[in-house]
Design an enzyme around this catalytic site. Structure first.
Site, PDB file in Angstrom:
ATOM      1  N   ASN A 124      19.418   6.745  16.868  1.00 30.58           N
ATOM      2  CA  ASN A 124      20.528   5.218  16.248  1.00 30.58           C
ATOM      3  C   ASN A 124      20.663   4.209  17.012  1.00 30.58           C
ATOM      4  OD1 ASN A 124      20.893   7.671  14.409  1.00 30.58           O
ATOM      5  ND2 ASN A 124      22.329   7.179  13.900  1.00 30.58           N
ATOM      6  N   ILE A 125      20.238   3.072  15.773  1.00 30.20           N
ATOM      7  CA  ILE A 125      19.995   2.026  16.875  1.00 30.20           C
ATOM      8  C   ILE A 125      20.805   1.206  17.827  1.00 30.20           C
ATOM      9  CG2 ILE A 125      20.427   0.250  14.894  1.00 30.20           C
ATOM     10  CD1 ILE A 125      17.978  -1.406  15.605  1.00 30.20           C
ATOM     11  N   LYS A 126      22.174   1.702  17.041  1.00 33.53           N
ATOM     12  CA  LYS A 126      23.571   1.221  16.991  1.00 33.53           C
ATOM     13  C   LYS A 126      23.735   1.858  18.807  1.00 33.53           C
ATOM     14  CE  LYS A 126      26.305   4.843  15.653  1.00 33.53           C
ATOM     15  NZ  LYS A 126      27.219   5.282  14.422  1.00 33.53           N
ATOM     16  N   GLY A 127      22.812   2.945  19.233  1.00 34.30           N
ATOM     17  CA  GLY A 127      23.599   3.759  20.803  1.00 34.30           C
ATOM     18  C   GLY A 127      24.323   3.840  21.157  1.00 34.30           C
TER      19      GLY A 127
END
Length: 256
Positions: A124-127
């Site tokens: 996910n982009i939030k990482g």
């Protein structure tokens, strides 16, 4: 100095802290059983510094005491990182120049595992740990199948999406489920693909160690604390750098 002992209150005192659960009610006899177990493990004397009931029939313990065992750090075996860590910009550039298309990653929690925190942290982009996940990389196409994905479905989606890499996360470890599920996955992909066309297989989870890759039949294992940047850098190394070097070697060998 390669020979060391644990450190607790003073250097070399050998003090360690150990936690475990015994299937006994929480009482004085339970604490005695905990001390007996610690003694048999080489902790002597052992002190129960914390105990707490877990329902009527189980007790959780924290035990503290010295051990006489020594550790020789020169004999410790680890899997060293054999690829450079790249920034997101460097990853994107390497993929664009090396593949000339986007790199496709298919990720999932397989079997009955419903714990997606690990796979989401990587994809996910939030990482995770201040790093953005693989969705942030422009040259990486991420297909996150989520939880409880059957192995045949994972293989089907990998073929449909022309996956370059498969990322599998396993958190549930009862009865070695994480090992059995991953072995099933790797066997299925090796059966479904020719070896030179198979996606790179990556497994991750808190109970895996890097040394287990051969046992599991995967190309790489990542343990706890792994960051998205480490995974992205490995994929570039495996799918771009090494394959380019292999092609160049094959061309030279053919010419010779």
């Amino acid at each position: 100095m390669s020979i060391i002992r644990p450190y607790g209150d003073t250097t070399g005192d050998g003090m360690v802290q150990l936690s475990f659960t015994l299937p006994v009610p929480h009482d004085k006899r339970a604490e005695g059983a905990a001390v007996q177990l610690a003694n048999k493990m080489g902790m002597d004397p052992a002190l129960v510094v914390h105990s707490k009931p877990i329902g009527p029939d189980f007790t959780f313990f924290v035990v503290y005491g010295p051990v006489n065992h020594l550790v020789d750090t020169s004999k410790v075996e680890v899997v060293e990182r054999d690829y450079p860590l790249l920034s997101p910009k460097e990853v994107n550039l390497a993929i664009r120049k090396g593949l000339r298309r986007r790199l496709t990653v298919v990720g999932a929690c397989i079997g009955t595992d419903a714990h997606t925190v690990g796979i989401d942290a990587i994809l996910n982009i939030k990482g995770f740990a201040g790093e953005k996940g693989l969705e942030y990389y422009r040259e990486v196409k991420v297909v996150n199948l989520g939880a409880q994905v059957a192995v045949p479905e994972l293989v089907r989606r990998a073929k449909a999406d022309k996956a370059d890499a498969i990322l599998v996360s396993q958190v549930v470890t009862q009865r070695e489920a994480h090992v059995l599920n991953t072995k099933e996955m790797s066997a299925a992909f090796r059966e479904a693909y020719a070896e030179d066309a198979r996606p790179v297989l990556v497994a991750g989870g808190p109970r895996f160690t890097e040394q287990m890759a051969g046992e599991l039949g995967v190309d790489r294992v990542f343990g706890r604390g792994t960051t998205p940047g480490e995974v992205a850098s490995y994929l570039v190394d495996a799918l771009v750098t090494r394959r380019h070097a292999y092609r160049q070697h094959s061309i030279r060998s053919g010419v010779a």
